[in-house]
Write an enzyme that holds these catalytic residues in place. Structure first.
Site, mmCIF file in Angstrom:
data_model
loop_
_atom_site.group_PDB
_atom_site.id
_atom_site.type_symbol
_atom_site.label_atom_id
_atom_site.label_comp_id
_atom_site.label_asym_id
_atom_site.label_seq_id
_atom_site.Cartn_x
_atom_site.Cartn_y
_atom_site.Cartn_z
ATOM 1 N N SER A 258 -2.704 -46.879 17.572
ATOM 2 C CA SER A 258 -3.475 -47.936 16.916
ATOM 3 C C SER A 258 -3.612 -49.122 17.848
ATOM 4 O O SER A 258 -2.939 -49.220 18.877
ATOM 5 C CB SER A 258 -2.803 -48.362 15.605
ATOM 6 O OG SER A 258 -1.671 -49.181 15.854
ATOM 7 N N CYS A 259 -4.496 -50.047 17.466
ATOM 8 C CA CYS A 259 -4.686 -51.292 18.217
ATOM 9 C C CYS A 259 -5.426 -52.250 17.308
ATOM 10 O O CYS A 259 -5.200 -52.262 16.098
ATOM 11 C CB CYS A 259 -5.413 -51.025 19.532
ATOM 12 S SG CYS A 259 -7.062 -50.331 19.331
ATOM 13 N N GLY A 260 -6.345 -53.035 17.864
ATOM 14 C CA GLY A 260 -7.090 -53.966 17.044
ATOM 15 C C GLY A 260 -8.302 -53.350 16.389
ATOM 16 O O GLY A 260 -8.528 -53.504 15.190
#
Length: 306
Positions: A258-260
């Site tokens: 995941s990330c932004g």
């Protein structure tokens, strides 16, 4: 169509390289230059500015900007485009699911923002996207255009011809999880949730209305996995393994990247699933943008996952 591997000088790898099922692999400049004339090979230049492609690109390369593949859908501004839209784009570029396609980018010297534009993620973003919609023979140029230039390999300003194809999208639903599947998986003991964003953003200095990170997410900044000077070039395997181990991301776990917005996480999705060959790897495409859009979802700040 497949092609024969070419040995590299350090004798650690043969290219195309990767420990996954072969859908995505890495190639060197030496390998690509030796295959530039291969019938059926397509090269996609995804530099962050069309003028960078115009100024210099690898012979035969076609241009495709990474932002072609995402759109504002509902309340989320970062959704991948519908399958039928991807099909039109793939056909226009002349892609075929089995014919090899090489993806590369550059640091974007014509742009003034190097935090998000020209950061090196263009090539993992596009490679992930092609495989997501059913391309089965994707190569990433390790080191991108910078390494190609350092090695004094050929460049051109001539534009090649895109020949339309009949690509049929086959959406790979095992690549990603939606919000509700993410909720079901995120706290399971055999799951490791990774956050690929920079440390300061993970800790709470990002641009979101409620900055921080998803509870339980372990910080593994994607840039730390790449060469210090060239963020399109993988670090040596022993250094990668050390960072992966420190994050607790072992092969027996399910890895959620995941990330932004899903973009930074494509780097780690490719790393775990196709470079290291982990069996259970998914991408939470909605990422922190989607998570933070729900007012009742908890947000954690600071260095610790919880």
């Amino acid at each position: 169509m497949d092609v024969n591997p070419t040995k590299v000088t350090d004798m650690e790898k043969t290219y195309p390289y990767g420990k996954g099922d072969g859908t995505i692999r890495w190639v060197s400049g030496e390998w690509l230059e030796s295959h530039l004339q291969d019938k059926g090979l397509i090269i996609i230049d995804c530099q962050p500015n069309i003028h960078e492609y115009i100024q210099d690109h690898i012979p035969g390369a076609l241009y495709a900007h990474e932002n072609l593949f995402r759109i504002h859908d509902g309340a989320i501004p970062t959704r991948w485009i519908p399958a039928d839209a991807a099909e039109i784009l793939f056909r226009t570029l002349g892609l075929e699911p089995e014919k090899p396609v090489v993806i590369y980018s550059s640091s974007g010297h014509l742009t003034t923002c190097t935090t998000f534009i020209g950061d090196g993620l263009e090539q993992t973003m596009v490679a992930y996207t092609l495989a997501r919609y059913g391309h089965r023979n994707v190569y990433v140029l390790d080191g991108g255009l910078e390494k190609w230039k350092e090695e004094k390999r050929p460049l051109t300003r001539q534009f090649d011809l895109a020949k339309p194809s009949s690509f049929t999208v086959n959406l790979q639903k095992d690549f990603f999880v939606d919000y509700y599947e993410f909720l079901r998986l995120m706290d399971k003991p055999d799951v490791v949730l990774l956050d690929a964003r920079p440390p300061q953003v993970y800790e709470g200095q990002g641009p979101w209305i409620r900055p921080g990170h998803i509870p339980g997410a372990v910080s593994l900044p994607w840039k730390g996995l790449m060469d210090d000077k060239n963020k399109k070039l993988m670090k040596p395997d022993d250094q990668i393994q050390s960072m992966v181990k420190a994050a607790g991301a072992t092969p027996d776990k399910t890895i959620i990247c995941s990330c932004g917005t899903g973009r930074e996480a494509t780097n780690e999705f490719l790393l775990f699933r196709y470079y290291l060959g982990y069996k259970n790897v998914v991408l939470y495409e909605g990422g922190f943008t989607e998570w933070a859009s729900y007012p009742n979802n908890p947000i954690v700040t600071g260095k610790n996952p919880r």
